[in-house]
Write a protein that holds these residues in place. Sequence first.
Motif, PDB file in Angstrom:
ATOM      1  N   TRP A  82     -25.513 -27.689 -19.742  1.00 43.44           N
ATOM      2  CA  TRP A  82     -27.042 -27.299 -20.585  1.00 43.44           C
ATOM      3  C   TRP A  82     -28.015 -26.818 -19.428  1.00 43.44           C
ATOM      4  CZ3 TRP A  82     -28.347 -29.117 -25.782  1.00 43.44           C
ATOM      5  CH2 TRP A  82     -29.734 -28.637 -26.155  1.00 43.44           C
ATOM      6  N   PRO A  83     -28.340 -25.427 -19.298  1.00 38.52           N
ATOM      7  CA  PRO A  83     -29.361 -25.153 -18.451  1.00 38.52           C
ATOM      8  C   PRO A  83     -30.939 -25.881 -18.072  1.00 38.52           C
ATOM      9  CG  PRO A  83     -28.971 -23.447 -19.946  1.00 38.52           C
ATOM     10  CD  PRO A  83     -28.252 -24.645 -20.340  1.00 38.52           C
ATOM     11  N   THR A  84     -31.202 -26.363 -17.424  1.00 36.15           N
ATOM     12  CA  THR A  84     -32.320 -27.161 -17.157  1.00 36.15           C
ATOM     13  C   THR A  84     -33.361 -26.607 -16.191  1.00 36.15           C
ATOM     14  OG1 THR A  84     -31.957 -28.752 -15.663  1.00 36.15           O
ATOM     15  CG2 THR A  84     -31.061 -29.152 -17.824  1.00 36.15           C
ATOM     16  N   LEU A  85     -34.597 -26.996 -16.336  1.00 33.54           N
ATOM     17  CA  LEU A  85     -35.465 -26.469 -14.965  1.00 33.54           C
ATOM     18  C   LEU A  85     -34.982 -27.033 -13.720  1.00 33.54           C
ATOM     19  CD1 LEU A  85     -39.028 -26.986 -16.654  1.00 33.54           C
ATOM     20  CD2 LEU A  85     -37.771 -25.066 -16.366  1.00 33.54           C
ATOM     21  N   ALA A 133     -32.003 -25.479 -29.490  1.00 36.06           N
ATOM     22  CA  ALA A 133     -32.084 -24.902 -28.183  1.00 36.06           C
ATOM     23  C   ALA A 133     -31.652 -23.309 -28.323  1.00 36.06           C
ATOM     24  CB  ALA A 133     -31.700 -25.623 -27.026  1.00 36.06           C
ATOM     25  N   ALA A 142     -34.181 -20.017 -28.033  1.00 28.28           N
ATOM     26  CA  ALA A 142     -34.378 -18.953 -26.739  1.00 28.28           C
ATOM     27  C   ALA A 142     -34.109 -17.885 -27.250  1.00 28.28           C
ATOM     28  CB  ALA A 142     -33.073 -19.512 -25.847  1.00 28.28           C
ATOM     29  N   ILE A 182     -37.538 -16.721 -28.612  1.00 24.05           N
ATOM     30  CA  ILE A 182     -38.466 -16.313 -27.755  1.00 24.05           C
ATOM     31  C   ILE A 182     -38.300 -14.830 -27.142  1.00 24.05           C
ATOM     32  CG2 ILE A 182     -39.733 -17.074 -25.752  1.00 24.05           C
ATOM     33  CD1 ILE A 182     -39.539 -20.057 -26.406  1.00 24.05           C
ATOM     34  N   PHE A 226     -37.763  -9.190 -15.099  1.00 27.00           N
ATOM     35  CA  PHE A 226     -37.254  -9.578 -16.521  1.00 27.00           C
ATOM     36  C   PHE A 226     -35.729  -9.496 -16.571  1.00 27.00           C
ATOM     37  CE2 PHE A 226     -41.274  -7.748 -18.435  1.00 27.00           C
ATOM     38  CZ  PHE A 226     -41.496  -8.627 -19.200  1.00 27.00           C
ATOM     39  N   LEU A 282     -34.917 -13.149 -15.250  1.00 23.78           N
ATOM     40  CA  LEU A 282     -35.279 -14.026 -16.298  1.00 23.78           C
ATOM     41  C   LEU A 282     -34.036 -13.796 -17.179  1.00 23.78           C
ATOM     42  CD1 LEU A 282     -37.224 -15.849 -17.992  1.00 23.78           C
ATOM     43  CD2 LEU A 282     -37.882 -13.841 -19.374  1.00 23.78           C
ATOM     44  N   LYS A 317     -31.222 -15.926 -15.788  1.00 20.61           N
ATOM     45  CA  LYS A 317     -31.517 -17.231 -16.010  1.00 20.61           C
ATOM     46  C   LYS A 317     -31.115 -17.816 -17.402  1.00 20.61           C
ATOM     47  CE  LYS A 317     -33.536 -20.509 -13.659  1.00 20.61           C
ATOM     48  NZ  LYS A 317     -33.571 -20.966 -12.398  1.00 20.61           N
ATOM     49  N   MET A 318     -31.521 -16.877 -18.531  1.00 18.26           N
ATOM     50  CA  MET A 318     -31.112 -17.430 -20.018  1.00 18.26           C
ATOM     51  C   MET A 318     -29.725 -16.978 -20.105  1.00 18.26           C
ATOM     52  SD  MET A 318     -35.106 -16.475 -21.421  1.00 18.26           S
ATOM     53  CE  MET A 318     -34.372 -16.793 -22.958  1.00 18.26           C
TER      54      MET A 318
END
Lengths: 346, 346
Positions: free
Chosen positions: A135-138, A244, A248, A251, A276, A279, A282-283
């Motif tokens: 799970w990708p997290t901060l 989740a 994602a 958004i 972008f 980002l 990242k996602m």
Amino acid sequence: MSRPVTIALDAMGGDQGAAVVIPGAAIALERRPDLRFVIYGNEAAVQPLLDAHPALKAVSELHHTDVAVRMDDKPSQALRAGRYKSSMWRAIEAVKDKRAAVAVSAGNTGALMAMATFCLKRMANVDRPAIAALWPTLRGESVVLDVGATIGADAQHLVDLAVMGAALARIVLDIERPTVGLLNVGVEEVKGNEAVKEAGKRLREADIRLIDYRGFVEGDDLGKGTVDVVVTEGFAGNIALKTAEGTAKQIAHYLRAAMGRTLLARIGYLFAKGAFDALKEKMDPRRSNGGVFLGLDGVVIKSHGGTDALGFASAVELAYDMARHSLADTIRETIAQVHPSAVAEA
Amino acid sequence: MSRPVTIALDAMGGDQGAAVVIPGAAIALERRPDLRFVIYGNEAAVQPLLDAHPALKAVSELHHTDVAVRMDDKPSQALRAGRYKSSMWRAIEAVKDKRAAVAVSAGNTGALMAMATFCLKRMANVDRPAIAALWPTLRGESVVLDVGATIGADAQHLVDLAVMGAALARIVLDIERPTVGLLNVGVEEVKGNEAVKEAGKRLREADIRLIDYRGFVEGDDLGKGTVDVVVTEGFAGNIALKTAEGTAKQIAHYLRAAMGRTLLARIGYLFAKGAFDALKEKMDPRRSNGGVFLGLDGVVIKSHGGTDALGFASAVELAYDMARHSLADTIRETIAQVHPSAVAEA
């Protein structure tokens, strides 16, 4: 150089089949040159792709199979039609026969779990298998399990999940003693889930060397990365995972819509395109592609059915890491420590 | 003009208490001039704020209370210290005594649910209360319940949740016959949650006038807005809600980081600021602030504890809509139709 790692591939799994699996394996091989492959699939489909990737071809054994499990086959159908002879089954069987360390398939999850369970059987002292997600997290990544192998869990199964998840996290996250939390709800007035409470008690008291137990966590702790391993039963875990993913996407949709709405926004988008793209990366679900099936006598990795070659390569590299670090042995040893029946037998 | 709607307010609830509640009520009154209020709270704190909002003051009755439930009180503590005399209890009691149509509190959820259950009692034919959330989706909004009032659910409770959720959706979404889905997991090989399967069978067969039953949905259908009402038991529902909130925060964090990283990105951000503001508003949790407590003999709305006046105003307007459209009556009538005991008694 250490011994090579052999991975078994189901070349017919996933929406694109061999067209993604073979180029994906080739990418993984570039990054991990000590990979070897046993590949199962329809020769007519796979051979030309292998020919196009000579480096991969040189380290692979191709076994022809007539039967391919379809993405919409029910587990029972898949077992009936594909047991012993489908590419999916044969890849799993290679793990059982110790000809491969780990099997990777982008085929349908239900069929894969049914076949893996049937072929590999449960690991000693583990009652039920589990699927772990990265799970990708901060803070980076966490291991979350079970995300849908079985529904419901008693306290002992939750403890088993904690052990399996911690063993996986140790390899994937390279942390000697991962932090572990039990997923629970925060609303105080509820009586609470008894199994979760009891599992928390056991994890605290057992003081397992592999596990730094941190108590309960809530749904919003998943994205924060509060702990390295989040343990939950498969119904809530599957719903959390898909919620989740859905959020994602939602958004991303809002963002696209907002950036296309006005001329100024479109200009701004051009300036900020690099940001972008960062980002987006990242996602990118391909970065951590692969559910790991745990609790069986052998490791199977499920790649996303809709992934591309890059995503499939991630799943293969994950398989490589599992094999390199003897995931199954770590789990077996630690499970034996926490399982009452094993203790009783000892 | 139709009869005014009276809402009971717990002025001491939430992180900011009266400083948010009173200005929030004033905003709601501007938008719904036929609102009336009975307000419970510490006179020394509330009266000056009321004096600063003369229009609100003119349509409000203030009742002094000495006791305020704290945000970190356990439900049992809150009941012990605050029953009969806290601002939270008194607001709920106003609903019980029919002096108000709905109570709104930003106080702690556990305490509020405990007091509401204790004071209002269960609605006839409903075994357990539920908390419904308004979930922002790509299509608008959906009603999701239960998000944490109770843990676990049998088939009948899920059917009750479907009825209560549909009644709420009819009012909030203004749809005569809302579509309803049961949250389930997609992994085929699992045996499935028996309660969910059985509830699906009953919803299909009962053919309830209020409900357009659409079968199972998964976690990612929440964000898509596939159905107007998503029904699940409170453990999974609470985890889904918090996971979505966490994921939204996580992505917002990525976005901020990406936009601040380079000069070009910062320039792009300036051009696209309008678009970002629109996105921010889209993701603003204050827009749909308020969990609705259902299944009790009277409606209570929980506003986010950390919200501001605008968010509290949304919760009050939600309360107004519930009252205007006689939510409780719709639920009572439909529940009676689907509940075996009610049928047996009939």
